[in-house]
Scaffold this active site. Structure first.
Site, short mmCIF file in Angstrom:
data_model
loop_
_atom_site.label_atom_id
_atom_site.label_comp_id
_atom_site.label_asym_id
_atom_site.label_seq_id
_atom_site.Cartn_x
_atom_site.Cartn_y
_atom_site.Cartn_z
CG ASP A 172 115.05 57.48 27.26
OD1 ASP A 172 116.19 57.66 26.78
OD2 ASP A 172 114.52 58.26 28.06
CG HIS A 222 110.39 56.24 24.39
ND1 HIS A 222 110.01 57.52 24.07
CD2 HIS A 222 110.64 56.23 25.73
CE1 HIS A 222 110.02 58.27 25.17
NE2 HIS A 222 110.40 57.52 26.19
#
Length: 484
Positions: free
Chosen positions: A51, A195
């Site tokens: 993400d 991430h």
């Protein structure tokens, strides 16, 4: 006092709004997986998702690492970052990764109006399309938070959540502790959230450096154990394939909401039986019965008899508890039909034993019901007749299809696949026909047979042997209650 009351009302309505707009959708999606995909079913595959990127420093390093281990991943990009680095989107696409949407800015959907969320998604989708030539089919809301309107507004996108996250956006977690956390989730079917960018609110700018160190150890361990790292499209495909195999090899099961709905339906059935004096069709029989005046137009039966409007008839109902058990235990709708045939074969002589000598039913002209079972019912002795078009026909179709959808774990799928073939018909039999076929097993006295039209050599008081071939899969899909 007035001001205090206004404030209390304002807070109360605010609580209601937040509950139904934000909190409940989030709880339902996370707990029950409603309209979201968050965990796969696989034998040796794990889905990697990243993400908040792309990041000009860490995303290229991540792509190099994935290429080294022949791993595929899904990148949920923030539009404002993707807009600045279309070359990274192009590389992701060229190297076989999947790109999803993570809003244009990293902001919770709870804090935005539905129209704003929709604009953010569309804008990011266009950025992805311009860079890769392909529109994204996947969406992950920031922090996994959905609102009430996401379920309807995002019908063309699959919402992807996760089965495990590790706090890797915080630098203080460190590479070693992050690795330890990740190794606990090194197992098939997991959808892991990491991430590749630390530029969003609440994240540390350099946190992805630790993620890359931990991920390399994780990928190495996975390769040693024979695991494969895949993107979300492949994980969904594997999961769908596994579910299809499971449906073929074992009975489907009802979910929590379906079980609650069934409980309400069965409760209503009990109330219906009391209010309308519906009785058992014999001990252990699949039938319930009640005596009613026939409500329809004249029925011309196959034995030359007639049932006229307002003639007393014995109305047949299936025992929905038995029907539920059959549908839950069955491996296919054909299996339901076979079990149903056996129950009806056993139930008809039990019904005869229940009726014989019972003064309440001695003036009945016949048996009557409505069924989605069309072909083959004649072998039980029934005449199968069309329902005249009108309100009764419409309401009966609606009721029986609703019943199938409620009772069968895959009822919605069955209606979608075979809905056009579910054709309710009137099922009727004269009492002479009934006693001629099933009377001997109920020790029927001669006066019950005085209008007998059947030759003893033909029936000899026994019921015919029925084979599963009498019912094809189309009829099996319609195994429902005879009458509402």
């Amino acid at each position: 006092m007035v001001g205090k009351r206004i404030m209390e009302n304002f807070l109360l309505w605010g609580f209601y709004f937040l509950t139904f707009y934000a909190f409940l959708p989030g709880i339902i999606s996370r707990t029950f997986g409603f309209r979201v995909f968050k965990r796969g079913r696989a034998e040796r595959e794990i889905a990697l998702t990243f993400d908040d990127g792309p990041d000009p420093v860490y995303t290229p390093q991540l792509l190099d690492l994935l290429k080294k281990y022949d791993a595929k991943a899904t990148f949920f990009v923030v539009g404002i970052h993707a807009e600045r680095h279309p070359e990274l989107l192009q590389r992701m696409h060229a190297e076989g990764h999947v790109i999803g949407i993570h809003n244009y800015v990293h902001k919770s959907n709870w804090l935005m109006r539905p129209r704003t969320v929709k604009k953010q998604i569309h804008r990011t989708s266009e950025i992805i399309r311009r860079a890769t030539g392909v529109r994204s089919a996947y969406y992950r809301p920031p922090w996994g938070i959905v609102n009430l309107f996401d379920f309807s507004n995002l019908g063309y996108l699959q919402i992807i959540l996760w089965s495990a996250l590790f706090g890797d956006w915080r630098k203080r977690v460190g590479a070693e502790r992050l690795k330890t956390r990740m190794m606990k989730k090194l197992r098939p079917g997991e959808v892991l959230l990491l991430h590749d960018c630390g530029a969003t609110f609440g994240a540390d700018q350099d946190a992805p450096a630790n993620m890359l160190i931990a991920l390399e150890s994780f990928l190495e361990a996975g390769r040693e154990r024979g695991y494969q790292f895949i993107h979300i499209t492949d994980m969904i495909a594997l999961t769908d394939r596994d579910r299809s195999k499971s449906r073929e090899t074992k009975p489907a099961t009802h979910g929590l909401f379906k079980r609650a709905l069934i409980a309400c339906w069965m409760g209503w059935e009990q109330v219906f039986h009391v209010l309308f004096r519906v009785k058992s069709g014999g001990e252990g029989s699949i039938f319930h019965i009640r005596l009613v005046p026939y409500p329809g137009q004249t029925l011309e039966l196959s034995d030359g008899r007639r049932i006229e409007h307002k003639d007393p008839v014995i109305e047949l109902h299936f025992d929905n508890h038995k029907l539920l058990r059959m549908m839950t235990e069955s491996r296919s709708m054909m299996h339901v039909a076979i079990m149903l045939i056996r129950e009806v074969q056993k139930g008809m002589p039990k019904l005869a034993q229940q009726l014989v000598g019972n003064k309440e039913y001695e003036h009945a002209k016949g048996l009557y019901g409505v069924s989605m079972i069309n072909r083959g019912a004649e072998q039980f002795g029934f005449s199968v007749l069309p329902i005249p078009k009108g309100l009764f026909d419409y309401s009966t179709r609606l009721y029986l299809k609703l019943l199938l959808r409620v009772l069968h774990p895959s009822g919605k799928k069955r209606l979608t696949e075979q809905g056009s073939r579910l054709d309710p018909r009137i099922i009727a039999m004269s009492m002479d026909q009934f006693w001629g076929r099933y009377g001997a097993e109920a020790n029927v006295k001669p006066e019950w047979k005085k209008t007998q039209l059947y030759e003893p050599k033909r029936h000899q008081g026994t019921r015919p042997e029925l084979t599963p071939a009498a019912y094809d899969s189309a009829n099996a899909a319609g195994a429902g209650e005879y009458t509402p």
